[in-house]
Design a protein around this motif. Structure first.
Motif, PDB file in Angstrom:
ATOM      1  N   MET A   1     -28.040 -16.815  -1.186  1.00  5.91           N
ATOM      2  CA  MET A   1     -27.154 -16.887  -0.022  1.00  5.91           C
ATOM      3  C   MET A   1     -25.735 -16.514  -0.390  1.00  5.91           C
ATOM      4  O   MET A   1     -25.255 -16.847  -1.458  1.00  5.91           O
ATOM      5  N   LYS A   2     -25.088 -15.830   0.512  1.00 10.93           N
ATOM      6  CA  LYS A   2     -23.709 -15.411   0.277  1.00 10.93           C
ATOM      7  C   LYS A   2     -22.755 -16.585   0.401  1.00 10.93           C
ATOM      8  O   LYS A   2     -22.964 -17.478   1.213  1.00 10.93           O
ATOM      9  N   THR A   3     -21.730 -16.584  -0.405  1.00  8.35           N
ATOM     10  CA  THR A   3     -20.705 -17.618  -0.280  1.00  8.35           C
ATOM     11  C   THR A   3     -19.796 -17.263   0.889  1.00  8.35           C
ATOM     12  O   THR A   3     -19.305 -16.135   0.962  1.00  8.35           O
ATOM     13  N   LEU A   4     -19.596 -18.221   1.769  1.00 10.01           N
ATOM     14  CA  LEU A   4     -18.678 -17.980   2.869  1.00 10.01           C
ATOM     15  C   LEU A   4     -17.370 -18.710   2.601  1.00 10.01           C
ATOM     16  O   LEU A   4     -17.336 -19.715   1.914  1.00 10.01           O
ATOM     17  N   HIS A   5     -16.318 -18.178   3.144  1.00 13.71           N
ATOM     18  CA  HIS A   5     -14.988 -18.719   2.870  1.00 13.71           C
ATOM     19  C   HIS A   5     -14.419 -19.395   4.108  1.00 13.71           C
ATOM     20  O   HIS A   5     -14.699 -18.982   5.226  1.00 13.71           O
ATOM     21  N   ALA A   6     -13.614 -20.417   3.868  1.00 16.34           N
ATOM     22  CA  ALA A   6     -13.032 -21.161   4.984  1.00 16.34           C
ATOM     23  C   ALA A   6     -11.864 -20.399   5.597  1.00 16.34           C
ATOM     24  O   ALA A   6     -11.054 -19.797   4.896  1.00 16.34           O
ATOM     25  N   CYS A   7     -11.817 -20.436   6.909  1.00 14.53           N
ATOM     26  CA  CYS A   7     -10.690 -19.859   7.643  1.00 14.53           C
ATOM     27  C   CYS A   7      -9.456 -20.719   7.401  1.00 14.53           C
ATOM     28  O   CYS A   7      -9.515 -21.947   7.500  1.00 14.53           O
ATOM     29  N   ALA A   8      -8.330 -20.088   7.087  1.00 13.49           N
ATOM     30  CA  ALA A   8      -7.104 -20.833   6.787  1.00 13.49           C
ATOM     31  C   ALA A   8      -6.469 -21.411   8.048  1.00 13.49           C
ATOM     32  O   ALA A   8      -5.557 -22.223   7.972  1.00 13.49           O
ATOM     33  N   VAL A   9      -6.955 -20.988   9.205  1.00 13.23           N
ATOM     34  CA  VAL A   9      -6.375 -21.473  10.462  1.00 13.23           C
ATOM     35  C   VAL A   9      -7.159 -22.672  10.992  1.00 13.23           C
ATOM     36  O   VAL A   9      -6.605 -23.738  11.223  1.00 13.23           O
ATOM     37  N   CYS A  10      -8.472 -22.493  11.166  1.00 16.94           N
ATOM     38  CA  CYS A  10      -9.270 -23.557  11.789  1.00 16.94           C
ATOM     39  C   CYS A  10     -10.195 -24.255  10.795  1.00 16.94           C
ATOM     40  O   CYS A  10     -10.785 -25.273  11.109  1.00 16.94           O
ATOM     41  N   GLY A  11     -10.361 -23.695   9.610  1.00 16.97           N
ATOM     42  CA  GLY A  11     -11.178 -24.333   8.589  1.00 16.97           C
ATOM     43  C   GLY A  11     -12.658 -24.036   8.670  1.00 16.97           C
ATOM     44  O   GLY A  11     -13.430 -24.512   7.830  1.00 16.97           O
ATOM     45  N   PHE A  12     -13.081 -23.258   9.654  1.00 16.30           N
ATOM     46  CA  PHE A  12     -14.497 -22.938   9.747  1.00 16.30           C
ATOM     47  C   PHE A  12     -14.921 -22.082   8.556  1.00 16.30           C
ATOM     48  O   PHE A  12     -14.257 -21.103   8.216  1.00 16.30           O
ATOM     49  N   GLU A  13     -16.035 -22.481   7.926  1.00 17.44           N
ATOM     50  CA  GLU A  13     -16.492 -21.730   6.763  1.00 17.44           C
ATOM     51  C   GLU A  13     -17.435 -20.627   7.193  1.00 17.44           C
ATOM     52  O   GLU A  13     -18.651 -20.794   7.220  1.00 17.44           O
ATOM     53  N   GLY A  14     -16.851 -19.491   7.553  1.00 17.34           N
ATOM     54  CA  GLY A  14     -17.687 -18.410   8.052  1.00 17.34           C
ATOM     55  C   GLY A  14     -17.134 -17.037   7.746  1.00 17.34           C
ATOM     56  O   GLY A  14     -17.557 -16.044   8.329  1.00 17.34           O
ATOM     57  N   LEU A  15     -16.184 -16.960   6.818  1.00 17.12           N
ATOM     58  CA  LEU A  15     -15.607 -15.653   6.485  1.00 17.12           C
ATOM     59  C   LEU A  15     -16.322 -15.061   5.276  1.00 17.12           C
ATOM     60  O   LEU A  15     -16.576 -15.751   4.296  1.00 17.12           O
ATOM     61  N   GLU A  16     -16.640 -13.781   5.371  1.00 16.62           N
ATOM     62  CA  GLU A  16     -17.364 -13.136   4.272  1.00 16.62           C
ATOM     63  C   GLU A  16     -16.443 -12.763   3.117  1.00 16.62           C
ATOM     64  O   GLU A  16     -16.862 -12.706   1.973  1.00 16.62           O
ATOM     65  N   GLU A  17     -15.187 -12.491   3.452  1.00 13.70           N
ATOM     66  CA  GLU A  17     -14.235 -12.101   2.404  1.00 13.70           C
ATOM     67  C   GLU A  17     -13.275 -13.265   2.128  1.00 13.70           C
ATOM     68  O   GLU A  17     -12.861 -13.943   3.058  1.00 13.70           O
ATOM     69  N   PRO A  18     -12.890 -13.458   0.863  1.00  7.49           N
ATOM     70  CA  PRO A  18     -11.842 -14.456   0.606  1.00  7.49           C
ATOM     71  C   PRO A  18     -10.524 -13.961   1.189  1.00  7.49           C
ATOM     72  O   PRO A  18     -10.305 -12.746   1.285  1.00  7.49           O
ATOM     73  N   LEU A  19      -9.659 -14.885   1.579  1.00  9.23           N
ATOM     74  CA  LEU A  19      -8.365 -14.497   2.160  1.00  9.23           C
ATOM     75  C   LEU A  19      -7.336 -14.201   1.079  1.00  9.23           C
ATOM     76  O   LEU A  19      -6.446 -13.380   1.259  1.00  9.23           O
ATOM     77  N   PHE A  20      -7.478 -14.901  -0.031  1.00  7.88           N
ATOM     78  CA  PHE A  20      -6.525 -14.747  -1.128  1.00  7.88           C
ATOM     79  C   PHE A  20      -7.289 -14.512  -2.427  1.00  7.88           C
ATOM     80  O   PHE A  20      -8.309 -15.147  -2.671  1.00  7.88           O
ATOM     81  N   VAL A  21      -6.814 -13.593  -3.240  1.00  4.05           N
ATOM     82  CA  VAL A  21      -7.343 -13.451  -4.591  1.00  4.05           C
ATOM     83  C   VAL A  21      -6.148 -13.476  -5.527  1.00  4.05           C
ATOM     84  O   VAL A  21      -5.185 -12.736  -5.323  1.00  4.05           O
ATOM     85  N   ASP A  22      -6.199 -14.353  -6.499  1.00  4.81           N
ATOM     86  CA  ASP A  22      -5.080 -14.548  -7.427  1.00  4.81           C
ATOM     87  C   ASP A  22      -3.778 -14.786  -6.672  1.00  4.81           C
ATOM     88  O   ASP A  22      -2.727 -14.259  -7.036  1.00  4.81           O
ATOM     89  N   GLY A  23      -3.866 -15.531  -5.591  1.00  4.82           N
ATOM     90  CA  GLY A  23      -2.665 -15.868  -4.842  1.00  4.82           C
ATOM     91  C   GLY A  23      -2.159 -14.769  -3.933  1.00  4.82           C
ATOM     92  O   GLY A  23      -1.158 -14.924  -3.243  1.00  4.82           O
ATOM     93  N   GLU A  24      -2.847 -13.650  -3.923  1.00  3.43           N
ATOM     94  CA  GLU A  24      -2.374 -12.545  -3.103  1.00  3.43           C
ATOM     95  C   GLU A  24      -3.184 -12.439  -1.813  1.00  3.43           C
ATOM     96  O   GLU A  24      -4.416 -12.460  -1.831  1.00  3.43           O
ATOM     97  N   TYR A  25      -2.481 -12.308  -0.707  1.00  6.00           N
ATOM     98  CA  TYR A  25      -3.120 -12.234   0.612  1.00  6.00           C
ATOM     99  C   TYR A  25      -3.745 -10.848   0.792  1.00  6.00           C
ATOM    100  O   TYR A  25      -3.110  -9.833   0.534  1.00  6.00           O
ATOM    101  N   LEU A  26      -5.001 -10.821   1.252  1.00  2.00           N
ATOM    102  CA  LEU A  26      -5.751  -9.567   1.189  1.00  2.00           C
ATOM    103  C   LEU A  26      -5.758  -8.692   2.446  1.00  2.00           C
ATOM    104  O   LEU A  26      -6.181  -7.554   2.392  1.00  2.00           O
ATOM    105  N   ASN A  27      -5.314  -9.194   3.584  1.00  2.00           N
ATOM    106  CA  ASN A  27      -5.418  -8.389   4.807  1.00  2.00           C
ATOM    107  C   ASN A  27      -6.839  -7.852   4.990  1.00  2.00           C
ATOM    108  O   ASN A  27      -7.063  -6.641   4.977  1.00  2.00           O
ATOM    109  N   THR A  28      -7.792  -8.743   5.150  1.00  2.71           N
ATOM    110  CA  THR A  28      -9.189  -8.314   5.218  1.00  2.71           C
ATOM    111  C   THR A  28      -9.562  -7.717   6.570  1.00  2.71           C
ATOM    112  O   THR A  28     -10.575  -7.055   6.695  1.00  2.71           O
ATOM    113  N   PHE A  29      -8.759  -7.984   7.574  1.00  4.17           N
ATOM    114  CA  PHE A  29      -9.056  -7.582   8.950  1.00  4.17           C
ATOM    115  C   PHE A  29     -10.384  -8.160   9.429  1.00  4.17           C
ATOM    116  O   PHE A  29     -11.030  -7.618  10.309  1.00  4.17           O
ATOM    117  N   GLU A  30     -10.772  -9.265   8.790  1.00  2.00           N
ATOM    118  CA  GLU A  30     -11.952  -9.977   9.257  1.00  2.00           C
ATOM    119  C   GLU A  30     -11.505 -10.960  10.340  1.00  2.00           C
ATOM    120  O   GLU A  30     -10.439 -11.561  10.240  1.00  2.00           O
TER     121      GLU A  30
END
Ligand SMILES: [Zn+2]
Length: 121
Positions: A1-30
């Protein structure tokens, strides 16, 4: 199973991409299926915070502004099909589920200037 990431706004764990890697914001457009926040877009366009593009150190401000707007507008789920039925009432997120999600983000709920959170001490 794929690891899902928590939304930084509402906390729902349903994002496929991490929002931050090494502290850097990724602009995933997810787009979070729960609150509808689009990372890389909404922080600049869906909230009013006085910047054209928000400086990265103020991202939390944009998240909080969107969170407030979304909660006070009734926590309408962006993509109800993607949210387990136990967590929602039709297309609205249950409040106790929201509280749990926000606590998982380690947010201080007693410090929320959001309608409905007055009783959190
Ligand atoms: Zn979300």
């Amino acid at each position: 199973m794929k690891t899902l990431h928590a939304c930084a706004v509402c906390g729902f764990e349903g994002l496929e991409e991490p929002l931050f890697v090494d502290g850097e914001y990724l602009n995933t457009f997810e787009i979070c299926p729960c609150c509808g926040f689009e990372f890389g877009f909404s922080e600049d366009h869906d909230v009013v915070h006085g910047f054209i593009t928000i400086p990265e150190e103020f991202l939390e401000v944009a998240f909080q502004l969107y969170r407030k707007k979304w909660i006070e507008a009734g926590m309408k789920i962006f993509d109800p099909e993607a949210i387990p039925e136990s967590k929602r009432k039709h297309d609205v997120l249950k409040f106790d589920v929201l509280v749990k999600q926000l606590q998982n983000l380690k947010l201080d709920l007693s410090n929320f200037d959001i309608n409905g959170f007055e009783d959190f001490e």
